[in-house]
Design an enzyme around this catalytic site. Structure first.
Site, mmCIF file in Angstrom:
data_model
loop_
_atom_site.group_PDB
_atom_site.id
_atom_site.type_symbol
_atom_site.label_atom_id
_atom_site.label_comp_id
_atom_site.label_asym_id
_atom_site.label_seq_id
_atom_site.Cartn_x
_atom_site.Cartn_y
_atom_site.Cartn_z
ATOM 1 N N GLY A 16 0.794 -1.242 0.000
ATOM 2 C CA GLY A 16 0.000 0.000 0.000
ATOM 3 C C GLY A 16 0.815 1.275 0.000
ATOM 4 N N ASN A 18 1.609 3.012 -2.561
ATOM 5 C CA ASN A 18 0.920 3.954 -3.464
ATOM 6 C C ASN A 18 -0.340 4.520 -2.812
ATOM 7 O OD1 ASN A 18 2.225 4.216 -6.240
ATOM 8 N ND2 ASN A 18 2.330 1.998 -5.901
ATOM 9 N N ILE A 97 -7.664 -9.721 -10.965
ATOM 10 C CA ILE A 97 -8.191 -9.125 -12.197
ATOM 11 C C ILE A 97 -9.609 -8.645 -11.927
ATOM 12 C CG2 ILE A 97 -8.863 -9.614 -14.591
ATOM 13 C CD1 ILE A 97 -6.340 -11.360 -14.692
ATOM 14 N N LEU A 98 -9.860 -7.420 -12.321
ATOM 15 C CA LEU A 98 -11.166 -6.830 -12.035
ATOM 16 C C LEU A 98 -12.199 -7.369 -13.022
ATOM 17 C CD1 LEU A 98 -11.778 -4.846 -9.832
ATOM 18 C CD2 LEU A 98 -11.565 -3.007 -11.481
ATOM 19 N N ASN A 112 -4.966 2.180 -13.248
ATOM 20 C CA ASN A 112 -4.088 1.148 -12.669
ATOM 21 C C ASN A 112 -2.634 1.608 -12.748
ATOM 22 O OD1 ASN A 112 -3.267 -1.509 -11.759
ATOM 23 N ND2 ASN A 112 -2.632 -1.915 -13.863
ATOM 24 N N HIS A 114 1.145 0.315 -13.105
ATOM 25 C CA HIS A 114 1.876 -0.887 -13.531
ATOM 26 C C HIS A 114 3.380 -0.622 -13.443
ATOM 27 C CE1 HIS A 114 2.228 -4.787 -15.422
ATOM 28 N NE2 HIS A 114 3.227 -4.284 -16.120
HETATM 29 C C1 GAR Z 1 3.469 -1.607 -7.356
HETATM 30 O O1 GAR Z 1 4.772 -1.733 -7.824
HETATM 31 C C2 GAR Z 1 2.489 -1.693 -8.522
HETATM 32 O O2 GAR Z 1 2.988 -1.134 -9.695
HETATM 33 C C3 GAR Z 1 2.332 -3.176 -8.678
HETATM 34 O O3 GAR Z 1 2.279 -3.667 -7.354
HETATM 35 C C4 GAR Z 1 3.080 -2.816 -6.525
HETATM 36 C C5 GAR Z 1 2.263 -2.421 -5.323
HETATM 37 O O4 GAR Z 1 2.995 -1.664 -4.401
HETATM 38 N N1 GAR Z 1 1.156 -3.479 -9.422
HETATM 39 C C6 GAR Z 1 1.080 -4.414 -10.354
HETATM 40 O O5 GAR Z 1 1.979 -5.159 -10.622
HETATM 41 C C7 GAR Z 1 -0.272 -4.506 -11.060
HETATM 42 N N2 GAR Z 1 -0.148 -5.200 -12.306
HETATM 43 P P1 GAR Z 1 2.280 -0.929 -3.201
HETATM 44 O O6 GAR Z 1 1.307 -1.949 -2.580
HETATM 45 O O7 GAR Z 1 3.400 -0.602 -2.254
HETATM 46 O O8 GAR Z 1 1.575 0.273 -3.719
#
Ligand code: GAR
Length: 201
Positions: A16, A18, A97-98, A112, A114
């Site tokens: 989390g 982000n 996947i949503l 999203n 990525h």
């Molecule tokens: C992030 O690096 C995000 O880009 C990736 O998961 C991580 C979550 O970090 N998402 C994906 O790979 C989606 N395809 P966080 O929980 O610390 O925000």
């Protein structure tokens, strides 16, 4: 006239970081007139859940375990988004996947994050650490972060913002992940502000 507050639901599965960036950006006025109305987590023990609770943001847990049937999961997610009058959905490290029904109901209102430069290194098997491992294995010299609209494909929606980072010869997947994450954190408030403007939310 006072601008209406944009109601954001954030979907998470893990750390989390982000989500934290978005919480802070809203609290600091970098993303103005917005509120995170709920966090939906696919994982009850995700640290993201604690981050939300620390800021008194309501949390809903919707796991594959509790909703084994995808249709029930889909309905539960949709119901929660609608109950909170969600304007914008942010997938912030959401690793499920949503369902299509949700994507259709929130067309151009789901984004999203990525951890790569889409369209490279996207798709079904390319998420989280796997992305960074593959990039290092392939000997790429650069990677980055992409924030895009979610459409009915996987990682195929229109790109909102992208940022590049170098891949160094001495990198491990872990080191690369940290560098890319920093870029994601830089881009997320920019992308959210852009979408609010573009979609007139
Ligand atoms: C992030 O690096 C995000 O880009 C990736 O998961 C991580 C979550 O970090 N998402 C994906 O790979 C989606 N395809 P966080 O929980 O610390 O925000």
């Amino acid at each position: 006239m006072k601008k209406k507050q944009v109601r954001i639901s954030v979907l998470v599965s893990g750390n989390g970081s982000n989500l934290q960036v978005l919480i802070d950006a809203i609290e600091n006025g970098i993303v103005p007139n917005a509120k995170i109305v709920q966090v939906i987590s696919s994982n009850a023990s995700a640290y993201a859940v604690e981050r939300a609770q620390n800021h008194d943001i309501p949390v809903n847990i919707i796991t594959k375990h509790d909703y084994a049937d995808i249709r029930d999961r889909m309905d539960a997610i949709l119901e929660m988004l609608q109950l909170e009058n969600t304007d914008l959905v942010v997938l912030a490290g959401y690793l499920s996947i949503l369902p299509q029904k949700v994507i259709k109901a929130y067309e151009n209102r789901i984004i999203n994050i990525h951890p790569a430069l889409l369209p490279k290194y996207g798709g079904k098997e390319c998420y989280g650490m796997k992305v960074h491992e593959r990039i290092i294995e392939a000997g790429e010299t650069e990677s980055g972060a992409t924030i895009h609209y979610v459409d009915e494909g996987i990682d195929t929606g229109k790109i909102i913002v992208q940022g590049v980072v170098p891949v160094r010869p001495s990198d491990t997947a872990e080191l690369l992940k940290e560098r890319v994450l920093k870029k994601e954190h830089e881009l997320l408030p920019i992308a959210v502000n852009q979408v609010i403007k573009e979609q007139m939310l």
